[in-house]
Design a protein around this motif. Structure first.
Motif, PDB file in Angstrom:
ATOM      1  N   TYR A 149       0.843  -1.187   0.000  1.00 58.37           N
ATOM      2  CA  TYR A 149       0.000   0.000   0.000  1.00 58.37           C
ATOM      3  C   TYR A 149       0.882   1.241   0.000  1.00 58.37           C
ATOM      4  CZ  TYR A 149      -3.344   3.446   1.857  1.00 58.37           C
ATOM      5  OH  TYR A 149      -4.139   4.550   2.057  1.00 58.37           O
ATOM      6  N   ASP A 192       0.641   5.469   0.513  1.00 57.62           N
ATOM      7  CA  ASP A 192      -0.276   6.470   1.070  1.00 57.62           C
ATOM      8  C   ASP A 192      -0.416   7.725   0.209  1.00 57.62           C
ATOM      9  OD1 ASP A 192       2.063   7.860   1.470  1.00 57.62           O
ATOM     10  OD2 ASP A 192       2.077   7.652   3.652  1.00 57.62           O
ATOM     11  N   GLY A 193       0.285   7.820  -0.917  1.00 54.82           N
ATOM     12  CA  GLY A 193       0.155   8.965  -1.801  1.00 54.82           C
ATOM     13  C   GLY A 193       0.959  10.179  -1.390  1.00 54.82           C
ATOM     14  N   LYS A 220      -6.456   1.913  -7.532  1.00 59.19           N
ATOM     15  CA  LYS A 220      -6.311   3.284  -7.072  1.00 59.19           C
ATOM     16  C   LYS A 220      -7.593   3.727  -6.380  1.00 59.19           C
ATOM     17  CE  LYS A 220      -3.173   4.444 -10.882  1.00 59.19           C
ATOM     18  NZ  LYS A 220      -2.989   5.248 -12.121  1.00 59.19           N
ATOM     19  N   THR A 279      -4.445   7.222  -2.812  1.00 62.21           N
ATOM     20  CA  THR A 279      -3.657   6.096  -2.326  1.00 62.21           C
ATOM     21  C   THR A 279      -3.803   4.956  -3.324  1.00 62.21           C
ATOM     22  OG1 THR A 279      -5.537   5.309  -1.013  1.00 62.21           O
ATOM     23  CG2 THR A 279      -3.949   6.783   0.079  1.00 62.21           C
ATOM     24  N   ARG A 280      -2.954   3.940  -3.185  1.00 63.40           N
ATOM     25  CA  ARG A 280      -3.003   2.844  -4.135  1.00 63.40           C
ATOM     26  C   ARG A 280      -2.573   1.547  -3.482  1.00 63.40           C
ATOM     27  NH1 ARG A 280       0.194   4.515  -8.923  1.00 63.40           N
ATOM     28  NH2 ARG A 280       0.819   2.354  -9.367  1.00 63.40           N
TER      29      ARG A 280
END
Length: 384
Positions: free
Chosen positions: A18, A20-21, A74, A79-80
């Protein structure tokens, strides 16, 4: 995908990472799809504690599959989630009714292609053939088109900048011919360019092709010798050494007519474009005079070392042949001076040049002197 990921079951779970952007740091995570809800749970990593985020499945974007690349989901907050488990993501796509009917078959085909060494080598061969074809045919064609489109003011700048550079060490020195001899040659040159025509700023520059070192490091170390060459704007440079090698002015006028052919067909400009590559074509063709000056600084090596292609030399020889036949009814003077240039022998004539074997002729990128002499002789025979 765990044992609960079958399409008949209500829950799909998949392990991945993951982002968090906000940073490039990844965290281990588990994504769960239950009904129309997606939940992402991240593990604590010593820097951040575990977190949980929940989104409606309809708001989750799923990137299309690419062989060898992790599947990516996405979320609306940028986030992704990424995973290697393609089967689980395909199950999620089916759950979200985003199935691409052809995607699985296409992906399988791509993977099959990637796994085939034969197809890989075939693709490399095709790519190599494409690159060779572009260099051998595409780039020359582009260079010829760019040369034809170059504005005349750029040609003038090109000539001026190139001559300024050539007149500095170690290229050319001032001519040592008498003023009377230079005036005689200038009169002959005017005959040639009057016949050649074209909106060019023709001028003949007579220079010493073997300047001696004057003790101040101002010349010497570079020998152009007996030579003549044309710049794109109509400037033709001829050396004292070529004048000394000629037995008559007919021979020199033949050489000058040949150079006028390079000017009117813009061979020199196309050759320089081709030698220096595509990066300079746009700036010169658009008339950027500053770029033209910079371009000219790199031109002498291309002009003096590269030479012309078979087609360009043949075309210029045909121009010179037409001039010689109209004025003297023979191409013999030009054939003889070509032979002397080839042998570097003042006593040589066209009979002194021997033809190479056919394979050597085919492999040469530039026409051999024997081929050129034969072509000029054929032009004369055809005119009778």
């Amino acid at each position: 995908m765990n044992g609960k990921s079958g399409e008949s079951l209500s829950t799909v779970e998949v392990e991945g990472i993951y982002f968090d952007g906000r940073s490039s740091r990844d965290r281990a995570a588990r994504l769960t799809v239950q009904g129309d809800q997606v939940t992402v749970q991240t593990s604590a990593d010593g820097v951040s504690g575990g977190t949980e985020a929940r989104w409606p499945l309809a708001r989750v974007s799923i990137d299309p599959p690419l062989p060898g690349v992790r599947r990516v989901l996405k979320f609306p907050d940028r986030t992704r989630f990424e995973t290697e488990d393609d089967a689980a993501i395909r199950a999620i796509e089916r759950r979200a009714r985003r199935t691409r009917p052809l995607s699985d078959r296409m992906l399988g085909g791509v993977r099959q292609l990637e796994g085939s060494w034969g197809l890989t080598f075939a693709a490399l061969g095709l790519m190599g053939a494409f690159v060779w074809g572009f260099i051998a045919f595409g780039l020359p064609a582009i260079a010829r088109g760019a040369a034809a489109a170059t504005p005349s003011r750029v040609l003038t700048t090109f000539d001026r900048e190139t001559v300024d550079l050539l007149d500095k060490p170690p290229y050319l020195g001032p001519s040592k011919l008498s003023a009377a001899r230079q005036a005689e040659l200038q009169r002959g040159f005017r005959q040639v360019v009057g016949w050649a025509g074209g909106a060019y700023s023709y001028r003949l520059l007579l220079r010493d092709g073997e300047p001696e070192d004057d003790g101040n490091g101002s010349f010497g170390g570079f020998s152009l010798g007996a030579n003549a060459f044309a710049l794109p704007g109509g400037t033709v440079v001829m050396t004292d050494q070529l004048v000394a090698l000629a037995r008559s002015d007919r021979e020199l006028l033949g050489v000058l007519a040949h150079e006028s052919g390079h000017v009117t067909h813009r061979h020199g400009l196309a050759g320089v474009y081709q030698a220096l590559g595509l990066t300079l074509l746009t700036t010169v063709v658009t008339g950027d005079l500053v770029s033209a000056g910079t371009f000219a600084a790199a031109a002498p090596a291309a002009l003096l070392q590269r030479g012309y292609s078979r087609a360009a030399e043949t075309q210029a020889d045909e121009v010179a042949g037409a001039f010689m036949l109209e004025k003297y009814r023979t191409t013999r003077p030009l054939r003889d001076i070509l032979a002397r240039l080839e042998n570097k022998d003042a006593k040589a004539d066209e009979s002194s040049v021997q033809s190479g074997n056919r394979i050597e002729d085919l492999l040469q990128s530039h026409p051999g002197t024997a081929n050129r002499i034969e072509h000029l002789r054929a032009l004369e025979q055809a005119a009778k």
